[in-house]
Design a protein around this motif. Sequence first.
Motif, PDB file in Angstrom:
ATOM      1  N   UNK A  25      68.792 -27.568  41.732  1.00  0.00           N
ATOM      2  CA  UNK A  25      68.327 -26.350  41.063  1.00  0.00           C
ATOM      3  C   UNK A  25      68.811 -26.350  39.611  1.00  0.00           C
ATOM      4  N   UNK A  26      68.127 -27.104  38.749  1.00  0.00           N
ATOM      5  CA  UNK A  26      68.615 -27.233  37.372  1.00  0.00           C
ATOM      6  C   UNK A  26      68.527 -25.912  36.603  1.00  0.00           C
ATOM      7  N   UNK A  27      69.481 -25.745  35.702  1.00  0.00           N
ATOM      8  CA  UNK A  27      69.514 -24.556  34.855  1.00  0.00           C
ATOM      9  C   UNK A  27      68.992 -24.839  33.453  1.00  0.00           C
ATOM     10  N   UNK A  28      68.856 -26.119  33.106  1.00  0.00           N
ATOM     11  CA  UNK A  28      68.344 -26.520  31.801  1.00  0.00           C
ATOM     12  C   UNK A  28      67.921 -27.981  31.894  1.00  0.00           C
ATOM     13  N   UNK A  29      67.169 -28.429  30.913  1.00  0.00           N
ATOM     14  CA  UNK A  29      66.770 -29.831  30.846  1.00  0.00           C
ATOM     15  C   UNK A  29      67.209 -30.401  29.507  1.00  0.00           C
ATOM     16  N   UNK A  30      67.726 -31.631  29.539  1.00  0.00           N
ATOM     17  CA  UNK A  30      68.247 -32.300  28.357  1.00  0.00           C
ATOM     18  C   UNK A  30      67.553 -33.640  28.170  1.00  0.00           C
ATOM     19  N   UNK A  31      66.988 -33.846  26.984  1.00  0.00           N
ATOM     20  CA  UNK A  31      66.501 -35.165  26.595  1.00  0.00           C
ATOM     21  C   UNK A  31      67.568 -35.783  25.701  1.00  0.00           C
ATOM     22  N   UNK A  32      68.163 -36.895  26.160  1.00  0.00           N
ATOM     23  CA  UNK A  32      69.299 -37.507  25.470  1.00  0.00           C
ATOM     24  C   UNK A  32      68.859 -38.773  24.755  1.00  0.00           C
ATOM     25  N   UNK A  33      69.219 -38.892  23.472  1.00  0.00           N
ATOM     26  CA  UNK A  33      68.816 -40.016  22.645  1.00  0.00           C
ATOM     27  C   UNK A  33      70.022 -40.923  22.372  1.00  0.00           C
ATOM     28  N   UNK A  34      69.920 -42.213  22.707  1.00  0.00           N
ATOM     29  CA  UNK A  34      71.060 -43.130  22.573  1.00  0.00           C
ATOM     30  C   UNK A  34      71.416 -43.457  21.129  1.00  0.00           C
ATOM     31  N   UNK A  35      72.548 -44.111  20.974  1.00  0.00           N
ATOM     32  CA  UNK A  35      72.972 -44.653  19.690  1.00  0.00           C
ATOM     33  C   UNK A  35      72.114 -45.870  19.344  1.00  0.00           C
ATOM     34  N   UNK A  36      72.180 -46.270  18.094  1.00  0.00           N
ATOM     35  CA  UNK A  36      71.466 -47.452  17.630  1.00  0.00           C
ATOM     36  C   UNK A  36      71.836 -48.660  18.489  1.00  0.00           C
ATOM     37  N   UNK A  37      70.814 -49.359  18.985  1.00  0.00           N
ATOM     38  CA  UNK A  37      71.041 -50.589  19.720  1.00  0.00           C
ATOM     39  C   UNK A  37      71.595 -50.426  21.122  1.00  0.00           C
ATOM     40  N   UNK A  38      71.588 -49.211  21.657  1.00  0.00           N
ATOM     41  CA  UNK A  38      72.207 -48.936  22.957  1.00  0.00           C
ATOM     42  C   UNK A  38      71.143 -48.560  23.985  1.00  0.00           C
ATOM     43  N   UNK A  39      71.103 -49.272  25.086  1.00  0.00           N
ATOM     44  CA  UNK A  39      70.120 -48.986  26.135  1.00  0.00           C
ATOM     45  C   UNK A  39      70.468 -47.696  26.866  1.00  0.00           C
TER      46      UNK A  39
END
Length: 277
Positions: A25-39
């Motif tokens: 039951x999520x309370x929010x959604x997060x789109x996470x962006x990696x650092x340069x060159x990081x999978x």
Amino acid sequence: MHVQQLEAVAADGHRWELQAVIPENPTARLLWLPALGTAARHYLPLAQALAARGVAVFLHEWRGHGSSKLRAGRNCNWGYRELLELDLPGSEAAISRITGPGLPRIMGGHSLGGQLACCRAALHPEAAAEIWLVGSGAPWWRAFPSPMRWWLLIAYRVLPWVARIHGHLPGRRIGFGGREARGLITDWARTATSGRYAAAGLDADLEQALATATPAIHGVVLADDWYAPESSLNFLLGKMPQAEISVTTLDDAALDIDADHFKWMKRPGAVAAALLG
């Protein structure tokens, strides 16, 4: 918690997979962006820590890394425009297909990912009302203490040249980033030397967009992070005077690991708690 793979596609046909960790039951959604060159997969411990606290986490994959179907080369090039206006909308669309419309939208990122999260949310406020930054800040050379700033200024001039000579930046070989597109390195170095955000081929004014953005921003500074010291974060945040801003600094004791640019990723519990605090 189970990790899902979500297929995403950009308007130019580029394909990749998001790593998703979704609580019941999520309370929010997060789109996470990696650092340069990081999978993306390297942020799964963070995703698990946040999902355990109720946040549905989606780990974006940068063009050219991890599950991305492209690799930078002389005949395969891109810059900030493609990342901001082609790839991030693809991830956002994939997320919207499986989450309800009522979940609060957060966008966050580590290092370069945090910078581009700010730019994306500034250009398209509907993408996120809240921004989370960890170990992030503008790379402008004057935002760093001496003598580091002088070494950085040299690097900012040399790296685009290296990328042009090779057709891409051989980051693994030189110890900075990964296999990076020369257009991306050119856009990054432009900000690093001028202090201004811009993207080749992008009509929008990123500086103006940032100046009028109104997100809530929570930044986390890692006490021993020379890649993104507090001064560089402050310079980035200063571009968004209308944002609601809070910043937390975490040291070795708080993290239970060295408070540098990357080691926190192995034990992200304190970072997750700080972001939600």
